[in-house]
Design a protein around this motif. Structure first.
Motif, PDB file in Angstrom:
ATOM      1  N   LEU A   1       0.835  -1.199   0.000  1.00  0.00           N
ATOM      2  CA  LEU A   1       0.000   0.000   0.000  1.00  0.00           C
ATOM      3  C   LEU A   1       0.869   1.249   0.000  1.00  0.00           C
ATOM      4  O   LEU A   1       0.593   2.211  -0.699  1.00  0.00           O
ATOM      5  CB  LEU A   1      -0.930  -0.016   1.212  1.00  0.00           C
ATOM      6  CG  LEU A   1      -2.079   0.972   1.212  1.00  0.00           C
ATOM      7  CD1 LEU A   1      -2.978   0.763  -0.006  1.00  0.00           C
ATOM      8  CD2 LEU A   1      -2.902   0.833   2.476  1.00  0.00           C
ATOM      9  N   PHE A   2       1.951   1.222   0.815  1.00  0.00           N
ATOM     10  CA  PHE A   2       2.858   2.362   0.834  1.00  0.00           C
ATOM     11  C   PHE A   2       3.524   2.537  -0.524  1.00  0.00           C
ATOM     12  O   PHE A   2       3.672   3.650  -1.008  1.00  0.00           O
ATOM     13  CB  PHE A   2       3.916   2.225   1.928  1.00  0.00           C
ATOM     14  CG  PHE A   2       4.843   3.397   1.964  1.00  0.00           C
ATOM     15  CD1 PHE A   2       4.431   4.598   2.513  1.00  0.00           C
ATOM     16  CD2 PHE A   2       6.107   3.315   1.414  1.00  0.00           C
ATOM     17  CE1 PHE A   2       5.274   5.701   2.529  1.00  0.00           C
ATOM     18  CE2 PHE A   2       6.960   4.407   1.424  1.00  0.00           C
ATOM     19  CZ  PHE A   2       6.544   5.598   1.984  1.00  0.00           C
ATOM     20  N   ASN A   3       3.935   1.437  -1.147  1.00  0.00           N
ATOM     21  CA  ASN A   3       4.548   1.533  -2.473  1.00  0.00           C
ATOM     22  C   ASN A   3       3.582   2.158  -3.469  1.00  0.00           C
ATOM     23  O   ASN A   3       3.977   2.922  -4.340  1.00  0.00           O
ATOM     24  CB  ASN A   3       4.989   0.151  -2.966  1.00  0.00           C
ATOM     25  CG  ASN A   3       6.188  -0.364  -2.206  1.00  0.00           C
ATOM     26  OD1 ASN A   3       6.931   0.402  -1.604  1.00  0.00           O
ATOM     27  ND2 ASN A   3       6.365  -1.673  -2.219  1.00  0.00           N
ATOM     28  N   PHE A   4       2.295   1.827  -3.329  1.00  0.00           N
ATOM     29  CA  PHE A   4       1.278   2.363  -4.228  1.00  0.00           C
ATOM     30  C   PHE A   4       1.059   3.858  -3.996  1.00  0.00           C
ATOM     31  O   PHE A   4       0.961   4.635  -4.930  1.00  0.00           O
ATOM     32  CB  PHE A   4      -0.032   1.599  -4.056  1.00  0.00           C
ATOM     33  CG  PHE A   4      -1.107   2.036  -4.996  1.00  0.00           C
ATOM     34  CD1 PHE A   4      -1.068   1.683  -6.340  1.00  0.00           C
ATOM     35  CD2 PHE A   4      -2.164   2.816  -4.538  1.00  0.00           C
ATOM     36  CE1 PHE A   4      -2.065   2.092  -7.208  1.00  0.00           C
ATOM     37  CE2 PHE A   4      -3.161   3.228  -5.405  1.00  0.00           C
ATOM     38  CZ  PHE A   4      -3.108   2.864  -6.742  1.00  0.00           C
ATOM     39  N   PHE A   5       0.963   4.265  -2.711  1.00  0.00           N
ATOM     40  CA  PHE A   5       0.679   5.666  -2.382  1.00  0.00           C
ATOM     41  C   PHE A   5       1.918   6.497  -2.081  1.00  0.00           C
ATOM     42  O   PHE A   5       1.839   7.703  -1.931  1.00  0.00           O
ATOM     43  CB  PHE A   5      -0.271   5.756  -1.178  1.00  0.00           C
ATOM     44  CG  PHE A   5      -1.666   5.333  -1.489  1.00  0.00           C
ATOM     45  CD1 PHE A   5      -2.480   6.104  -2.292  1.00  0.00           C
ATOM     46  CD2 PHE A   5      -2.172   4.155  -0.977  1.00  0.00           C
ATOM     47  CE1 PHE A   5      -3.781   5.721  -2.582  1.00  0.00           C
ATOM     48  CE2 PHE A   5      -3.465   3.751  -1.252  1.00  0.00           C
ATOM     49  CZ  PHE A   5      -4.272   4.529  -2.061  1.00  0.00           C
ATOM     50  N   GLY A   6       3.067   5.851  -1.960  1.00  0.00           N
ATOM     51  CA  GLY A   6       4.290   6.546  -1.564  1.00  0.00           C
ATOM     52  C   GLY A   6       4.639   7.731  -2.439  1.00  0.00           C
ATOM     53  O   GLY A   6       5.041   8.784  -1.953  1.00  0.00           O
ATOM     54  N   TRP A   7       4.497   7.576  -3.740  1.00  0.00           N
ATOM     55  CA  TRP A   7       4.843   8.666  -4.648  1.00  0.00           C
ATOM     56  C   TRP A   7       3.934   9.872  -4.436  1.00  0.00           C
ATOM     57  O   TRP A   7       4.366  11.017  -4.580  1.00  0.00           O
ATOM     58  CB  TRP A   7       4.804   8.196  -6.100  1.00  0.00           C
ATOM     59  CG  TRP A   7       3.427   7.876  -6.604  1.00  0.00           C
ATOM     60  CD1 TRP A   7       2.792   6.687  -6.501  1.00  0.00           C
ATOM     61  CD2 TRP A   7       2.525   8.771  -7.242  1.00  0.00           C
ATOM     62  NE1 TRP A   7       1.537   6.770  -7.047  1.00  0.00           N
ATOM     63  CE2 TRP A   7       1.340   8.050  -7.516  1.00  0.00           C
ATOM     64  CE3 TRP A   7       2.584  10.113  -7.616  1.00  0.00           C
ATOM     65  CZ2 TRP A   7       0.251   8.622  -8.139  1.00  0.00           C
ATOM     66  CZ3 TRP A   7       1.492  10.678  -8.245  1.00  0.00           C
ATOM     67  CH2 TRP A   7       0.344   9.942  -8.504  1.00  0.00           C
ATOM     68  N   ILE A   8       2.672   9.620  -4.086  1.00  0.00           N
ATOM     69  CA  ILE A   8       1.742  10.730  -3.820  1.00  0.00           C
ATOM     70  C   ILE A   8       2.109  11.411  -2.506  1.00  0.00           C
ATOM     71  O   ILE A   8       2.234  12.634  -2.441  1.00  0.00           O
ATOM     72  CB  ILE A   8       0.282  10.227  -3.758  1.00  0.00           C
ATOM     73  CG1 ILE A   8      -0.159   9.696  -5.120  1.00  0.00           C
ATOM     74  CG2 ILE A   8      -0.657  11.339  -3.281  1.00  0.00           C
ATOM     75  CD1 ILE A   8      -1.509   9.015  -5.118  1.00  0.00           C
TER      76      ILE A   8
END
Length: 92
Positions: free
Chosen positions: A3-10
């Motif tokens: 989940l962090f990898n998915f939202f990390g860039w945001i």
């Protein structure tokens, strides 16, 4: 972690950081002067050794911001008052 990898860039982007900072500045405030002066923290701890003997302690301290300021001043006073400052675990 995915989940962090998915939202990390945001979450790490400058525009999101600015948006979050602005929201916090508008919606979050620190404690009042009265709360700083009269607030308390309550701490509880328990330790257990290898033979399962336990001991507990409870401690009451001033409010967190006030405690931080008081302990910083006490640490500086302690360092300045010592002829031979301590090092290692005794360092403030």
């Amino acid at each position: 972690m995915r989940l962090f990898n998915f939202f990390g860039w945001i979450l790490g982007s400058k525009w999101f950081q600015k948006l979050a900072t602005n929201w916090i500045d508008k919606n979050v405030s620190g404690p009042s002067s009265k709360r700083l002066e009269t607030g308390k923290n309550y701490l509880w701890g328990r330790v257990t050794n290898k033979s399962q003997s336990k001991i507990e302690a409870v401690m009451t301290t001033p409010q967190g911001y006030r405690l931080t300021a008081l302990t910083a001043v006490l640490a500086v006073e302690r360092v300045l008052s010592e002829i031979e400052p301590k090092v290692g675990f005794a360092t403030p």
